[in-house]
Design a protein around this motif. Sequence first.
Motif, mmCIF file in Angstrom:
data_model
loop_
_atom_site.group_PDB
_atom_site.id
_atom_site.type_symbol
_atom_site.label_atom_id
_atom_site.label_comp_id
_atom_site.label_asym_id
_atom_site.label_seq_id
_atom_site.Cartn_x
_atom_site.Cartn_y
_atom_site.Cartn_z
ATOM 1 N N ALA A 35 0.845 -1.182 0.000
ATOM 2 C CA ALA A 35 0.000 0.000 0.000
ATOM 3 C C ALA A 35 0.886 1.238 0.000
ATOM 4 C CB ALA A 35 -0.902 0.004 1.225
ATOM 5 N N SER A 41 -5.169 1.562 4.055
ATOM 6 C CA SER A 41 -5.686 0.317 3.497
ATOM 7 C C SER A 41 -6.631 -0.341 4.489
ATOM 8 C CB SER A 41 -4.520 -0.623 3.163
ATOM 9 O OG SER A 41 -3.860 -1.022 4.346
ATOM 10 N N ASN A 102 0.034 -3.518 4.918
ATOM 11 C CA ASN A 102 -1.189 -4.315 5.031
ATOM 12 C C ASN A 102 -1.717 -4.425 6.453
ATOM 13 O OD1 ASN A 102 -1.434 -4.938 2.276
ATOM 14 N ND2 ASN A 102 0.193 -6.447 2.482
#
Length: 132
Positions: A35, A41, A102
């Motif tokens: 990301a 995210s 993440n």
Amino acid sequence: MPVRHLFTAAAAVPLGVLALATPAAAHVSAQPAAAGAYAMSSGRLGSSVAALVALAGVVAGGLALVRSSRNGAIAALVAGLIGMAIGALVVATSDGGLGTGNGLGGAFVALLVGLASAVIGGLALARARRTG
């Protein structure tokens, strides 16, 4: 008899949630691994929410220890379990390692803080039962 049904339903709900999350977890692996540095995210958001819920449980458990409050102890236990469940879900669905954006690092923090919340809540509940 109705209490037995309540406990059975309470135990079955998390299993149903995990069963419904399995196909979604398979779909998540098709997304890109990293990301952006400032992007929020879903993994980052989930682990942040889990850590904040678990942290609220630690605070409630600490207050319950000081005041011998049964309600605060139960709230700490529930918040700790919810924080650990969400953190475990983020760990299970994360498709990258630490530092990929993440939310894996935050999920591990949420697991540890959730465990601390559950332990403090359990201690407070035992103390509240002992004192009256």
